[in-house]
Design an enzyme around this catalytic site. Sequence first.
Site, PDB file in Angstrom:
ATOM      1  N   LYS A   1       3.255 -13.229  -8.630  1.00 31.00           N
ATOM      2  CA  LYS A   1       3.303 -11.725  -8.806  1.00 31.00           C
ATOM      3  C   LYS A   1       2.243 -11.472 -10.106  1.00 31.00           C
ATOM      4  O   LYS A   1       2.883 -11.913 -11.196  1.00 31.00           O
ATOM      5  CB  LYS A   1       4.502 -11.267  -9.274  1.00 31.00           C
TER       6      LYS A   1
ATOM      7  N   GLU B   1      12.254  -5.478  -2.215  1.00 29.37           N
ATOM      8  CA  GLU B   1      12.415  -6.148  -3.692  1.00 29.37           C
ATOM      9  C   GLU B   1      13.470  -5.198  -4.286  1.00 29.37           C
ATOM     10  O   GLU B   1      13.010  -4.139  -5.014  1.00 29.37           O
ATOM     11  CB  GLU B   1      11.176  -6.127  -4.391  1.00 29.37           C
TER      12      GLU B   1
ATOM     13  N   ARG C   1      18.099  -3.828 -11.892  1.00 28.96           N
ATOM     14  CA  ARG C   1      18.133  -3.313 -12.991  1.00 28.96           C
ATOM     15  C   ARG C   1      19.034  -2.347 -13.115  1.00 28.96           C
ATOM     16  O   ARG C   1      19.139  -1.070 -13.733  1.00 28.96           O
ATOM     17  CB  ARG C   1      16.727  -2.151 -12.874  1.00 28.96           C
TER      18      ARG C   1
HETATM   19  C1  3PG Z   1       8.150  -3.835 -10.700  1.00 27.27           C
HETATM   20  O1  3PG Z   1       9.128  -3.991 -11.280  1.00 27.27           O
HETATM   21  O2  3PG Z   1       7.407  -4.381  -9.962  1.00 27.27           O
HETATM   22  C2  3PG Z   1       7.264  -2.391 -11.301  1.00 27.27           C
HETATM   23  O3  3PG Z   1       8.353  -1.361 -11.811  1.00 27.27           O
HETATM   24  C3  3PG Z   1       6.668  -1.598 -10.224  1.00 27.27           C
HETATM   25  O4  3PG Z   1       5.535  -0.795 -10.939  1.00 27.27           O
HETATM   26  P1  3PG Z   1       5.460   0.600 -10.392  1.00 27.27           P
HETATM   27  O5  3PG Z   1       6.559   1.402 -10.831  1.00 27.27           O
HETATM   28  O6  3PG Z   1       4.410   0.998 -11.343  1.00 27.27           O
HETATM   29  O7  3PG Z   1       5.091   0.638  -9.002  1.00 27.27           O
END
Ligand code: 3PG
Length: 208
Positions: free
Chosen positions: A130, A42, A46
Amino acid sequence: MTKSPTSLLAGNKVIPVLVIEDPADALPLAQCLVDNGLPVLEITLRSDAALAAIETIASKVDGAIVGVGSILNGAQLQSAKDAGGQFGVSPGVSNALLDVLVDNDWPFLPGAGTLSEMLTLRDAGYFDQKLFPAAVLGGLSMLKAVAGPVADISFCPTGGIKPDNAAEFLAQPNVFAIGGTWIAPLDLVRARDWAEIGKRAAEAAKLA
Ligand code: 3PG
């Protein structure tokens, strides 16, 4: 027509969530993850380099299954598709994004954080969602609590998943996959520490 990405996942249950700032990191990072057993990626929108990174990985990394994350609107969805993304992911869904989704057959994993959001997505045909931010929402307790009322929805919890709780999340009957940044966090990507990322990926791949 809505479409779940689960058939694309081909049984892979751990999805590294990536922020790629330098397009030059796209190839070695994706290759390292694929080589260590995590082909489903994924890549979040960003960073300014995200779309270039998606194009590079989609066209050059054999076996990579390229998801595009942090999609917030229809314009981003279109850019992600155009760059070669195979499926999309969002942290939540606005009414405007939902309108775009229901007119689109691009595989998509929409985010939900409340029962009302889950039901809205379910009504739109999304039975795979999700759960975000999973740990903040109660983590395993939340998943267990919603398993009764929305028994036909399956989740990819993301947000707060770490090596010490990943197996428990994966063991939940209403979880089809988990995602997170712990495998390739930004500091390791910036340091180009492919050895450490590869080690974390191999460990995560064993979970599934
Ligand atoms: C996402 O975009 O799914 C999150 O930033 C993932 O979260 P994490 O940094 O706690 O794994």
